[in-house]
Each structure stands twice: as structure tokens, then as C-alpha cells.
Design an enzyme around this catalytic site. Structure first.
Site, short mmCIF file in Angstrom:
data_model
loop_
_atom_site.label_atom_id
_atom_site.label_comp_id
_atom_site.label_asym_id
_atom_site.label_seq_id
_atom_site.Cartn_x
_atom_site.Cartn_y
_atom_site.Cartn_z
N ASP A 1 47.55 69.80 32.80
CA ASP A 1 47.74 68.37 32.53
C ASP A 1 47.11 67.54 33.63
O ASP A 1 46.96 67.98 34.77
CB ASP A 1 49.22 68.03 32.36
CG ASP A 1 50.07 68.35 33.59
OD1 ASP A 1 49.80 69.37 34.24
OD2 ASP A 1 51.00 67.58 33.88
N HIS B 1 47.95 73.80 36.87
CA HIS B 1 48.35 72.97 35.73
C HIS B 1 47.14 72.45 34.98
O HIS B 1 46.11 72.12 35.58
CB HIS B 1 49.23 71.81 36.19
CG HIS B 1 48.61 70.88 37.18
ND1 HIS B 1 47.90 69.75 36.81
CD2 HIS B 1 48.58 70.89 38.54
CE1 HIS B 1 47.48 69.11 37.89
NE2 HIS B 1 47.88 69.78 38.95
N GLU C 1 46.02 73.54 43.91
CA GLU C 1 46.06 72.11 44.21
C GLU C 1 44.94 71.74 45.19
O GLU C 1 44.60 72.53 46.07
CB GLU C 1 47.41 71.72 44.82
CG GLU C 1 48.57 71.75 43.85
CD GLU C 1 48.47 70.68 42.77
OE1 GLU C 1 47.70 69.70 42.95
OE2 GLU C 1 49.15 70.82 41.74
N ASP D 1 41.66 67.72 40.32
CA ASP D 1 43.11 67.96 40.19
C ASP D 1 43.47 68.24 38.74
O ASP D 1 43.88 67.34 38.04
CB ASP D 1 43.86 66.75 40.72
CG ASP D 1 45.36 66.96 40.83
OD1 ASP D 1 45.80 68.13 40.74
OD2 ASP D 1 46.09 65.98 40.98
N GLU E 1 52.98 69.44 35.27
CA GLU E 1 53.04 69.28 36.72
C GLU E 1 52.95 67.81 37.12
O GLU E 1 53.60 67.37 38.06
CB GLU E 1 51.91 70.06 37.39
CG GLU E 1 52.10 70.29 38.89
CD GLU E 1 51.59 69.15 39.76
OE1 GLU E 1 51.94 69.10 40.95
OE2 GLU E 1 50.83 68.29 39.25
#
Length: 381
Positions: A74, A72, A168, A105, A139
Site C-alpha cells: 500500500d 507493504h 522501509e 516507499d 502499513e
């Protein structure tokens, strides 16, 4: 303290991504940057925009097996800017660490995926199978228009993924010490217990839902749901929110609202948990309404090519063995696993994610790209 530049390609791309303030559900051009790099090495780029969410499905090759990088663009909000040592969207290297929102992240992982793929394709331009990227900007938000919608689109045209590596931040103390080869299921309940509002001086004219619900909540919190198994810890139930009353000290509330969440193992199903909770509500003779939200099924990737390749890569690059675990929160892997794809998570150390001064060790970024490249070689060569 030293402020230095770094010419590692993974670090440089990570910095470019961090500089785009893609607070969920915004993408701020991150996927465009990734798409340009992927298109240059033969990927077909398919943007998928649903409502306020930007998604990308990119694929190189038309045959199976299909190896997919998932992630992701975002990030969560930066929070209190005064507590950051450096501006969160101005990537800065200090003493060997890259600081910025999304460093761990998971913009570092995204950069490592891109660089690893570029290197792999340069060495193996005619590799068998296909490489794909499934990237979303939804996400960290409500996860309604992101990975789940892309998977729905792929399933509708029978486009299958064989293996998925989610970027992740799985690592705990050092890069690759932990990988996630499964996740618990997540089920949320929104419960309203009904009573009769009234004056606290006249309790016989009212019906206090807090008093009525207290024995139920006590039993709920003490219930043993299962013992877990060799892959999953026992199912956990946690009360997350309780709200009742008007704020006044002289009013008996008319309703009590309770939100609670299960993180459950493969020893039970959501249906079993719902049945047990509603039986408990009935046993306590409560007048209630309850709604349930399925946040994701539990999944497990056991022994097989994906886990074997990942173990091999981490051992080769870092010199130590990894520990596959299923603990922690949910990820978008829960939307991919039900299709039959094998799903595993490998990313940077997670000690600073969602915190102020989020950072990642720059040496870890390069090592992560090397791990990803070895995994590609193990599965597609």
C-alpha cells in the site's frame, strides 16, 4: 531532461508495481504479481485476507533458520495531482530517476527483494533454512489487519522467524548510508479535561477547562522523561492536537481535548510514562478522562548475524560503511520484533517519501537488490 526506458529487472518490476494504484488499504494486484514470481521458484504462497486488508505469507523451505523479507504494497494518497511532474501511477524515468507514488516507499524495495531472491535461489537451489515474505496492504493505514494479524497467525501455529529485513526507505543521502536496527516505542494519549460551559461574561458560573489545563500542559511539555542511551535518543513527548470551544467568542467551553504522543527509549516503559502523566494530572487537580493507545514497543537489534551480514553487504556493494540508527518513525518491524525475531530496515533514500514527485534513483534499485542478495548469502550459505 531525458525520458528513457530501462531494462534493469528491478526497475521493470518496480514500474509494474507502481502502475497499480494501491492506495491504502488497497493492494490492486501487487501481491498477486509478487506471488507469481515467488511460486515460480518454489515458494508456498499463503494469502491472508483480514477485513479490507490483503496480506501474503510466502515461504520456501521447511527448516530453520528463517530469513524473512517484510514490506507493504500500500501507498499513501498522491495528493495534489497538479503538483506532480508526471502522473503518480504512471511510472516514468527522467534523468536516471524513477518517478511514481511508492517508488521509494516501498515498491522499489519489494522489487529488489523479489529479484534478489530469484538470483539467490538460482545459484543456491538447495540452500539451508527458509526464505519467507511477509507482505501487507495495511502499513500506511491503521495497521490493524496487516502485519500484526499475520504475526498472530504465525505465533498461533508456532511458526518462528529468525531474521527479518524490512524494506522501509532507511537511507538518508545515499543508498545504505543508514540502516535502522531499532525503533523507539510509540504511545498515544487522548485526554479530555472537563469543565463547565458558560457565557464568557459570567465566568463565575462556568469552569474553563482550558485555563485549568494550561499549567498541566506547560509542565507536561517541559518534563524531562529520560536521558536516552547509546542506542536511543531521549524520550520525546509532543502535543499533536488540541480542541476546545464551540467556535464562538462568547462561550466558555465545557471540555478540552488533547492528543499527545510519546516516542520513547528503552530507558522507560509505557507503564512508567502512563503513571507519571496520570500523577501529574492528579497533582494539578484536574477532572479528566484519558485513554491510551500502544502503537508499538521499542526494539533493538544489536551486534549479531543480521547486522553483520547487512554491514558486509553494504560495504561490498557500495564501498562504504553504514550507520545503524534507531531514529525516525515506527514501522511494521515493531510487530515482528516481540516474537524474538531480529529486525533490521534497509531500503532506498527517503528524501521524497510521502511527497509529490516521489522518486528513486534507478541505479540504487539494482544496488539494493545486490545488497539483499549478499545478505541472503551471508545468512543462508
Amino acid at each position: 531532461m531525458t525520458h528513457a526506458s530501462n531494462t534493469h529487472p528491478v526497475t521493470e518490476l518496480t514500474k509494474e508495481l507502481i502502475a497499480r494504484p494501491s492506495v491504502t488499504p488497497l493492494d490492486e494486484g501487487c501481491q498477486t504479481l509478487m506471488a507469481e514470481r515467488l511460486a515460480a521458484i518454489g515458494f508456498n504462497i499463503e494469502p491472508m485476507v483480514f477485513e479490507d486488508t490483503t496480506n501474503m505469507w510466502a515461504r520456501r523451505g521447511n527448516e530453520g533458520p528463517v530469513f524473512c523479507f517484510a514490506g507493504h504494497t500500500d501507498v499513501v494518497p498522491a495528493g495534489d495531482l497538479s503538483r506532480w511532474h508526471t502522473p503518480p501511477f504512471e511510472p516514468t524515468i527522467i534523468d536516471g530517476y524513477l518517478y511514481g507514488r511508492g517508488a521509494a516507499d516501498m515498491k522499489g524495495s519489494l522489487a529488489a527483494m523479489i529479484v534478489a531472491t530469484e538470483r539467490f535461489v538460482a545459484k543456491h537451489p538447495n540452500h539451508p533454512g527458509s526464505i519467507a515474505f511477509l507482505i501487507t496492504s495495511d502499513e500506511e493505514g491503521p495497521f490493524i489487519n496487516g502485519t500484526t494479524r499475520v504475526i498472530d497467525t504465525l505465533e498461533a501455529r508456532n511458526e518462528k522467524i529468525t531474521w527479518t529485513l524490512v524494506g522501509e526507505p532507511s537511507s538518508t543521502l545515499k543508498l545504505g548510508d543508514v540502516v535502522k536496527n531499532g525503533r523507539r516505542g510509540s504511545l498515544t494519549a487522548n485526554l479530555t479535561v472537563k469543565g463547565i460551559q458558560g457565557h464568557v461574561a459570567y465566568p463565575h458560573l462556568a469552569d474553563n477547562p482550558i485555563h485549568k489545563a494550561a499549567p498541566f500542559l506547560a509542565e507536561l511539555s517541559q518534563t524531562h522523561w529520560d536521558n536516552g542511551n547509546e542506542f536511543f535518543p531521549p524520550t520525546s513527548m509532543q502535543i499533536a492536537n488540541i480542541n476546545g470551544g464551540t467556535g464562538a467568542s462568547n462561550v466558555i467551553p465545557g471540555t478540552l481535548e488533547v492528543m499527545f504522543n510519546f516516542r520513547y527509549s528503552t530507558e522507560v516503559t509505557a507503564e512508567i510514562l502512563i503513571e507519571r502523566v496520570e500523577a501529574l494530572l492528579t497533582a494539578h487537580e484536574l477532572d479528566y478522562d484519558i485513554s491510551w493507545t500502544f502503537n508499538g514497543l521499542p526494539f533493538l537489534t544489536g551486534e549479531g548475524p543480521l547486522l553483520d551480514a547487512t554491514r558486509h553487504a553494504i560495504r561490498q556493494i557500495t564501498g562504504y560503511d553504514t550507520d545503524p540508527q534507531t531514529t525516525g518513525g515506527t514501522s511494521d518491524g515493531r510487530f515482528i520484533a516481540p516474537t524474538g525475531a531480529k529486525v533490521l530496515e534497509l531500503g532506498p533514500v527517503n528524501a521524497t517519501i510521502h511527497k509529490v514527485n516521489e522518486c528513486v534513483k534507478i541505479d540504487d534499485l539494482e544496488q539494493l537488490a545486490l545488497c539483499y542478495e549478499v545478505i541472503l548469502e551471508q545468512l543462508l550459505c
